[in-house]
Design an enzyme around this catalytic site. Structure first.
Site, PDB file in Angstrom:
ATOM      1  N   GLU A  40       0.829  -1.206   0.000  1.00  0.00           N
ATOM      2  CA  GLU A  40       0.000   0.000   0.000  1.00  0.00           C
ATOM      3  C   GLU A  40       0.865   1.259   0.000  1.00  0.00           C
ATOM      4  O   GLU A  40       1.869   1.346   0.717  1.00  0.00           O
ATOM      5  CB  GLU A  40      -0.884  -0.006   1.254  1.00  0.00           C
ATOM      6  N   LYS A 111      -9.868   2.216  -1.796  1.00  0.00           N
ATOM      7  CA  LYS A 111      -9.994   1.674  -0.442  1.00  0.00           C
ATOM      8  C   LYS A 111     -11.255   2.195   0.242  1.00  0.00           C
ATOM      9  O   LYS A 111     -11.506   3.397   0.289  1.00  0.00           O
ATOM     10  CB  LYS A 111      -8.756   2.071   0.353  1.00  0.00           C
ATOM     11  N   CYS A 146      -5.180  -2.883   3.439  1.00  0.00           N
ATOM     12  CA  CYS A 146      -4.772  -2.571   4.802  1.00  0.00           C
ATOM     13  C   CYS A 146      -5.922  -2.599   5.816  1.00  0.00           C
ATOM     14  O   CYS A 146      -6.405  -3.658   6.177  1.00  0.00           O
ATOM     15  CB  CYS A 146      -4.043  -1.230   4.815  1.00  0.00           C
TER      16      CYS A 146
END
Length: 259
Positions: A40, A111, A146
């Protein structure tokens, strides 16, 4: 299926162009792999909040172009980690890019769960709204990033959409490394899917990174795990193992909520 997890991270004041070149060289060293994955926000560091706006780029910006070329030259499926994307309306997103072996963009994922509560990514970036899967020969990837790892409903949605291999690039901090390993295994067990969780190396804005990229099979067994520093973790996967696990222990068929 051979996957290479590239655990890299920003190195102090290394210029972004140098980081891109370093990542590109590392990707091109993975000839023979089927799937290559970067972490990421590797061009900035996941905790370098002040760099997000400064280094943000359009979806088809310099990182896109170099990673597309790297995938094409190497002949691999490339999950190029995520970048700080600046959309046309000016909104920033934490956006993952996936390229096919021909260098064409196969998918992008913004995300959904932004970390920071009332600071950092949570206030600087917009939230994605779409689940994203990518069909590869023999398997289907489900994309997450994440902090998404803490939200099992996202992964269940990906599995419902056909995902058999869950890919999670991250910039996870060392102080919560135990959660990183635990959650990666939990997502594999509950979804009876492979999990490839690719951490970042180094220290981002004073925050030591967990590293410890990890590959987990559909039974929750750890197939391989990296250490703290820059490292390439290579693992061989058997896509047929997912269907076999789900047939041998058909827990997903007994779901009640969320049918």
């Amino acid at each position: 299926m051979r996957a290479s997890l590239l655990q890299i991270g920003p190195d102090g004041d290394e210029p972004v162009d140098s980081l891109r070149d370093r990542a590109s060289s590392l990707v091109q060293e993975q000839a023979g792999a089927d799937l290559v994955i970067l972490p990421e926000l590797w061009t900035t560091g996941a905790f370098a909040f002040e760099r997000f706006a400064a280094e943000a780029e359009p979806l088809r910006g310099p990182t896109y172009e170099l990673m597309a070329e790297s995938a094409r030259k190497t002949g691999v499926w490339l999950h190029a980690g995520s970048i700080p994307e600046r959309a046309e309306d000016g909104t920033l997103y934490n956006t993952s890019l996936v390229f096919g072996p021909d260098g064409e963009l196969a998918a992008s994922y913004r995300k959904m769960h932004r970390f920071g509560f009332d600071r950092g990514e949570a206030v600087l970036m917009g939230a994605g709204t779409e689940l994203v899967t990518v069909a590869l020969p023999g398997t289907t990837l489900g994309l997450a990033t994440c902090y998404d790892l803490r939200f099992p409903e996202l992964f269940r949605g990906l599995v419902d959409a056909g995902a058999e291999l869950l890919v999670v690039p991250a910039g996870w901090p060392e102080r919560r490394r135990a959660h990183w390993t635990l959650l990666a295994q939990a997502r594999a067990v509950e979804n009876q899917a492979y999990v490839l969780a690719v951490g970042s190396a180094g220290t981002h804005a004073g925050v030591p990174q967990a590293g410890h990229s990890i590959a987990v099979d559909p039974w929750g067994a750890v197939l391989a795990e990296a250490g703290h520093g820059q490292q390439v973790l290579t693992v061989d996967l058997d896509p047929a193992r997912v269907a076999a696990t789900r047939e041998e222990f058909p827990a997903l068929k007994d779901r009640v909520l969320g049918r």
